[in-house]
Design an enzyme around this catalytic site. Sequence first.
Site, PDB file in Angstrom:
ATOM      1  CG  ASP A  55      -0.244  -0.027   2.689  1.00 26.78           C
ATOM      2  OD1 ASP A  55       0.847  -0.064   2.597  1.00 26.78           O
ATOM      3  OD2 ASP A  55      -1.079   0.333   3.358  1.00 26.78           O
ATOM      4  CG  ASP A  94       0.238  -4.016   2.097  1.00 28.34           C
ATOM      5  OD1 ASP A  94       0.103  -4.911   2.863  1.00 28.34           O
ATOM      6  OD2 ASP A  94       0.891  -3.091   2.103  1.00 28.34           O
ATOM      7  CE  LYS A 124       2.936  -5.663   3.991  1.00 29.00           C
ATOM      8  NZ  LYS A 124       2.338  -4.567   4.764  1.00 29.00           N
ATOM      9  CD  GLU A 126       0.222  -1.450   7.805  1.00 30.40           C
ATOM     10  OE1 GLU A 126      -0.201  -0.599   8.828  1.00 30.40           O
ATOM     11  OE2 GLU A 126       0.654  -0.982   6.952  1.00 30.40           O
ATOM     12  CD  GLU A 193       7.314  -0.264   8.016  1.00 26.02           C
ATOM     13  OE1 GLU A 193       6.663  -1.067   7.548  1.00 26.02           O
ATOM     14  OE2 GLU A 193       7.670   0.803   7.908  1.00 26.02           O
TER      15      GLU A 193
HETATM   16  O1  KIV Z   1       3.397  -1.115   1.835  1.00 26.96           O
HETATM   17  C1  KIV Z   1       4.549  -1.390   1.819  1.00 26.96           C
HETATM   18  O2  KIV Z   1       5.381  -1.364   0.932  1.00 26.96           O
HETATM   19  C2  KIV Z   1       5.001  -2.315   2.983  1.00 26.96           C
HETATM   20  C3  KIV Z   1       6.405  -2.487   2.985  1.00 26.96           C
HETATM   21  C4  KIV Z   1       7.190  -1.684   3.169  1.00 26.96           C
HETATM   22  C5  KIV Z   1       6.483  -3.778   4.165  1.00 26.96           C
HETATM   23  O3  KIV Z   1       4.049  -2.393   3.722  1.00 26.96           O
END
Ligand code: KIV
Length: 277
Positions: A55, A94, A124, A126, A193
Amino acid sequence: MSESLYGGTSSRRVTIRDLQQAKLAGDRWPMLTAYDYSTAQVFDAAGVPVLLVGDSAANVVYGYDTTLPVSVEELLPLVRGVVRGSKRALVVADLPFGSYQASPQQALETASRFLKEGGAHAVKLEGGARMVPQVELLAASGVPVMAHIGLTPQSVHALSGYRVQGRGDEAAGRLLEDAKALQAAGAFAVVLEVVPFDLAKKITHELRIPTVGIGAGVECDAQVLVWQDMAGLRVDGKPAKFVKQYADLTAVLTDAVHRFADEVQAGTYPGAEHSYH
Ligand code: KIV
């Protein structure tokens, strides 16, 4: 896949089982973000085993100040391009802010779109222990989930800025418990992170699943960077401390643009060899 994950010669897609085996073998691997067909082709051909349609596209593709505004509709076409541009890499999509937090059902609906309409192989999201119900439902539904804890940019306002997470015994303990809870819920990997080196090392050693570090030190099982940071494609702002710039694409592109523009102005491009007679 018994060879190393990075640069392996197998033409089949990398799987989450390969990532698990890499952890057992102590084989470290790179992950890069990708947002389009052409760069996906380059990174895939270079042997990068996992590509993340992050994202962070909010910032580097769409020019938003934070990752909060980017939508599923804006990310889906990027995922399609990256999947089409890659032959071997596992492509992780994401889930953007607001598309999974409300309930496990909402997470499954959004993830299904990225897998069905985007062709992604995993998603992915968060968040720590509070995301366990989402991860459980996704994993039980056959959706591989990469978790993401520590500095979670979608929570930038709640975290009062982009700052190191997990400092001090209490915060470190919480982050370790988050990582274990996400693993128990079925996550296949976890991004760490901007967390202190020692904490990332402890989490990495205590988990069975791979950790993917970004600003988390060298002890993680894998490392990820936003590709524009890695390759030095940045006009404004200062890169974070953890960013290592492996090229200066801003300078390379600026030079190419100047030479093209100069030749157009001088009437030397296109020459005879670039013309049809
Ligand atoms: O959105 C992204 O690029 C990320 C990475 C930096 C882990 O979540």
